[in-house]
Design a protein around this motif. Structure first.
Motif, PDB file in Angstrom:
ATOM      1  N   MET A 161       0.813  -1.215   0.000  1.00 60.97           N
ATOM      2  CA  MET A 161       0.000   0.000   0.000  1.00 60.97           C
ATOM      3  C   MET A 161       0.844   1.261   0.000  1.00 60.97           C
ATOM      4  N   GLU A 162       0.472   2.179  -0.859  1.00 66.00           N
ATOM      5  CA  GLU A 162       1.045   3.516  -0.819  1.00 66.00           C
ATOM      6  C   GLU A 162       0.194   4.308   0.165  1.00 66.00           C
ATOM      7  N   ARG A 163       0.831   5.154   0.964  1.00 63.83           N
ATOM      8  CA  ARG A 163       0.063   5.834   2.011  1.00 63.83           C
ATOM      9  C   ARG A 163       0.116   7.351   1.951  1.00 63.83           C
ATOM     10  N   TYR A 164       0.882   7.892   1.032  1.00 61.25           N
ATOM     11  CA  TYR A 164       0.942   9.360   0.936  1.00 61.25           C
ATOM     12  C   TYR A 164       0.945   9.751  -0.536  1.00 61.25           C
ATOM     13  N   SER A 165       0.190  10.780  -0.858  1.00 63.57           N
ATOM     14  CA  SER A 165       0.173  11.247  -2.243  1.00 63.57           C
ATOM     15  C   SER A 165      -0.232  12.726  -2.279  1.00 63.57           C
ATOM     16  N   ILE A 166       0.116  13.360  -3.398  1.00 61.03           N
ATOM     17  CA  ILE A 166      -0.338  14.741  -3.636  1.00 61.03           C
ATOM     18  C   ILE A 166      -1.254  14.712  -4.846  1.00 61.03           C
ATOM     19  N   ILE A 167      -2.425  15.305  -4.700  1.00 64.49           N
ATOM     20  CA  ILE A 167      -3.364  15.386  -5.823  1.00 64.49           C
ATOM     21  C   ILE A 167      -3.281  16.809  -6.377  1.00 64.49           C
ATOM     22  N   ASN A 168      -2.888  16.905  -7.642  1.00 64.87           N
ATOM     23  CA  ASN A 168      -2.676  18.226  -8.247  1.00 64.87           C
ATOM     24  C   ASN A 168      -3.763  18.611  -9.239  1.00 64.87           C
ATOM     25  N   GLU A 169      -4.787  17.761  -9.357  1.00 66.68           N
ATOM     26  CA  GLU A 169      -5.865  18.094 -10.288  1.00 66.68           C
ATOM     27  C   GLU A 169      -7.018  18.724  -9.507  1.00 66.68           C
ATOM     28  N   LYS A 170      -8.242  18.273  -9.795  1.00 70.31           N
ATOM     29  CA  LYS A 170      -9.421  18.798  -9.091  1.00 70.31           C
ATOM     30  C   LYS A 170      -9.218  18.731  -7.585  1.00 70.31           C
ATOM     31  N   ASN A 171      -9.733  19.695  -6.850  1.00 73.17           N
ATOM     32  CA  ASN A 171      -9.685  19.627  -5.393  1.00 73.17           C
ATOM     33  C   ASN A 171      -8.265  19.289  -4.910  1.00 73.17           C
ATOM     34  N   LYS A 172      -7.316  20.168  -5.230  1.00 71.80           N
ATOM     35  CA  LYS A 172      -5.909  19.908  -4.941  1.00 71.80           C
ATOM     36  C   LYS A 172      -5.688  19.713  -3.448  1.00 71.80           C
ATOM     37  N   ARG A 173      -4.922  18.670  -3.127  1.00 67.87           N
ATOM     38  CA  ARG A 173      -4.699  18.394  -1.709  1.00 67.87           C
ATOM     39  C   ARG A 173      -3.617  17.337  -1.529  1.00 67.87           C
ATOM     40  N   GLU A 174      -3.149  17.221  -0.302  1.00 68.93           N
ATOM     41  CA  GLU A 174      -2.340  16.059   0.053  1.00 68.93           C
ATOM     42  C   GLU A 174      -3.282  15.035   0.665  1.00 68.93           C
ATOM     43  N   ILE A 175      -2.948  13.766   0.469  1.00 71.83           N
ATOM     44  CA  ILE A 175      -3.805  12.710   1.029  1.00 71.83           C
ATOM     45  C   ILE A 175      -2.909  11.692   1.721  1.00 71.83           C
ATOM     46  N   VAL A 176      -3.364  11.242   2.871  1.00 71.79           N
ATOM     47  CA  VAL A 176      -2.573  10.280   3.623  1.00 71.79           C
ATOM     48  C   VAL A 176      -3.488   9.158   4.130  1.00 71.79           C
ATOM     49  N   LEU A 177      -3.043   7.934   3.898  1.00 72.46           N
ATOM     50  CA  LEU A 177      -3.787   6.757   4.353  1.00 72.46           C
ATOM     51  C   LEU A 177      -3.143   6.258   5.638  1.00 72.46           C
ATOM     52  N   LEU A 178      -3.798   6.504   6.757  1.00 74.83           N
ATOM     53  CA  LEU A 178      -3.247   6.126   8.058  1.00 74.83           C
ATOM     54  C   LEU A 178      -3.858   4.801   8.521  1.00 74.83           C
ATOM     55  N   ARG A 179      -3.400   4.327   9.671  1.00 76.54           N
ATOM     56  CA  ARG A 179      -3.909   3.040  10.161  1.00 76.54           C
ATOM     57  C   ARG A 179      -4.347   3.172  11.611  1.00 76.54           C
ATOM     58  N   GLY A 180      -5.499   2.587  11.883  1.00 75.27           N
ATOM     59  CA  GLY A 180      -6.037   2.629  13.240  1.00 75.27           C
ATOM     60  C   GLY A 180      -6.369   1.236  13.730  1.00 75.27           C
ATOM     61  N   GLN A 181      -7.265   1.184  14.726  1.00 77.29           N
ATOM     62  CA  GLN A 181      -7.598  -0.107  15.341  1.00 77.29           C
ATOM     63  C   GLN A 181      -8.601  -0.910  14.518  1.00 77.29           C
ATOM     64  N   GLY A 182      -9.127  -0.310  13.457  1.00 76.22           N
ATOM     65  CA  GLY A 182     -10.020  -1.056  12.568  1.00 76.22           C
ATOM     66  C   GLY A 182     -11.428  -0.523  12.579  1.00 76.22           C
ATOM     67  N   CYS A 183     -12.083  -0.690  11.447  1.00 76.13           N
ATOM     68  CA  CYS A 183     -13.441  -0.178  11.269  1.00 76.13           C
ATOM     69  C   CYS A 183     -14.392  -0.788  12.298  1.00 76.13           C
ATOM     70  N   SER A 184     -15.205   0.060  12.896  1.00 74.37           N
ATOM     71  CA  SER A 184     -16.145  -0.410  13.924  1.00 74.37           C
ATOM     72  C   SER A 184     -17.332  -1.142  13.301  1.00 74.37           C
ATOM     73  N   TRP A 185     -17.498  -1.033  11.999  1.00 78.49           N
ATOM     74  CA  TRP A 185     -18.638  -1.671  11.328  1.00 78.49           C
ATOM     75  C   TRP A 185     -18.212  -2.992  10.680  1.00 78.49           C
ATOM     76  N   ARG A 186     -17.345  -2.931   9.726  1.00 79.84           N
ATOM     77  CA  ARG A 186     -16.723  -4.108   9.100  1.00 79.84           C
ATOM     78  C   ARG A 186     -17.664  -5.074   8.397  1.00 79.84           C
ATOM     79  N   ARG A 187     -18.909  -4.663   8.155  1.00 79.30           N
ATOM     80  CA  ARG A 187     -19.841  -5.643   7.599  1.00 79.30           C
ATOM     81  C   ARG A 187     -20.176  -5.410   6.138  1.00 79.30           C
ATOM     82  N   CYS A 188     -19.705  -4.319   5.558  1.00 80.58           N
ATOM     83  CA  CYS A 188     -20.036  -4.042   4.154  1.00 80.58           C
ATOM     84  C   CYS A 188     -19.564  -5.211   3.292  1.00 80.58           C
ATOM     85  N   ARG A 189     -20.448  -5.723   2.476  1.00 81.00           N
ATOM     86  CA  ARG A 189     -20.180  -6.996   1.778  1.00 81.00           C
ATOM     87  C   ARG A 189     -19.250  -6.856   0.576  1.00 81.00           C
TER      88      ARG A 189
END
Ligand code: SF4
Length: 247
Positions: free
Chosen positions: A10-38
C-alpha cells in the motif's frame, strides 16, 4: 477462495494536483467499527498494536508539506479509530504547515463524534470536512445487499452530519438511471461526490463489467469535468491504497 493480505504494497501518501488539490494520507487505526459491508476488504488495513499504528502514522504524516493547504486523512474506517496520539499529531502538523482544511472519513455510526472534531480544529481556524461512504441512496439495495449500516433513507439527514459522500458504482443491479440518480442526489445534498468504481477483491460482491462499461461510456463523460465530482476508475487513482485481498 484465496484471501491474502498484501498491506505492505500500500502507498500511504500522495499529492493530488488536479481537481480539489490536496495532500492525502492513508493512516492506520484499530479497525473499522462496522466491518460488515459486503464489498469491502479495505477494513483489513488495521492493527490492534497501537504503538505500531502511531509509528506508521508518524512516518506518513512527516511527508506532509502543506503545499495545497488542504489535507485529506483516510484510514480504512472512521477517524475515531485512529490513536489519540495520531489525532494530536495531525492537529500539530495542520497548524505548522498552515493547512486550512482537513478532511476525515467516518461511518454513520460515528456521527455523534463529528461536532467535537470540528470544534477542536476550528480553534485554529482549520475547517473540518467529513466524508461518508453512502455507496447508494437506494436504501433497500444499500442495506439488504451492501449491508452498509446507515439507518436512514433520508439523504438530508445524512447531510446534517457529513459534508461529502462516496458512491460505489459498477456493481450488479445498477443501471444508467440509478447511477445518475445517485450522483444527482449526492450533488444536491453534499458539497462533493466521490464515485468509486468497484474493483474486484476477495469479498462476496463482485463488480459487473457490463455496468462498468456503461459507466465509462455514458456517465463518465457527463461528470468528468464537474469540479464537485471525483471519479476513481481504480481504487488507487488518488495515489494511495492498494490490493488488500486477492480473489
Ligand atoms: S466500507 Fe467502510 S464502513 Fe464498510 S466495512 Fe469497509 S471500512 Fe468499514
Amino acid at each position: 477462495m484465496k484471501k491474502e493480505l498484501e498491506i505492505e504494497i500500500m502507498e500511504r501518501y500522495s499529492i493530488i494536483n488536479e481537481k480539489n488539490k490536496r495532500e492525502i494520507v492513508l493512516l492506520r487505526g484499530q479497525g473499522c467499527s462496522w466491518r460488515r459491508c459486503r464489498f469491502c476488504d479495505y477494513h483489513l488495513d488495521f492493527s490492534r498494536d497501537k504503538e505500531e499504528n502511531i509509528t506508521l502514522n508518524q512516518k506518513e504524516l512527516s511527508k506532509i508539506t502543506g503545499i495545497h493547504q488542504k489535507l485529506e486523512v483516510i484510514n480504512s474506517g472512521s477517524f475515531t479509530e485512529l490513536p489519540e496520539e495520531t489525532m494530536d499529531l495531525i492537529e500539530t502538523i495542520c497548524i505548522e504547515k498552515k493547512i486550512k482544511e482537513v478532511h476525515f472519513e467516518a461511518h454513520y455510526n460515528q456521527r455523534k463524534f463529528i461536532p467535537a472534531l470540528r470544534q477542536r480544529f476550528s480553534k485554529n481556524n482549520i475547517s473540518v470536512i467529513i466524508k461518508i461512504g453512502v455507496e447508494t441512496f437506494d436504501y433497500l439495495f444499500r442495506e439488504s445487499y451492501l449491508v452498509k449500516g446507515i439507518q436512514t433513507d433520508n439523504p438530508s439527514e445524512i447531510a446534517t452530519y457529513f459534508d461529502e459522500c462516496c458512491l460505489l458504482q459498477g456493481i450488479p443491479g445498477q443501471t444508467k438511471d440509478s447511477m445518475i440518480q445517485d450522483i444527482e442526489i449526492g450533488l444536491t445534498y453534499f458539497n462533493r461526490v466521490c464515485i468509486n468504481i468497484m474493483q474486484e477483491n476477495g469479498m462476496a460482491i463482485k463488480p459487473d463489467p457490463s455496468v462498468i462499461e456503461l459507466f465509462v461510456k455514458e456517465i463518465y463523460p457527463l461528470y468528468k469535468e464537474n469540479q464537485r465530482v471525483d471519479i476513481l476508475l481504480e481504487n488507487t487513482a488518488f495515489g494511495v491504497g492498494g490490493v488488500t485481498t486477492n480473489v
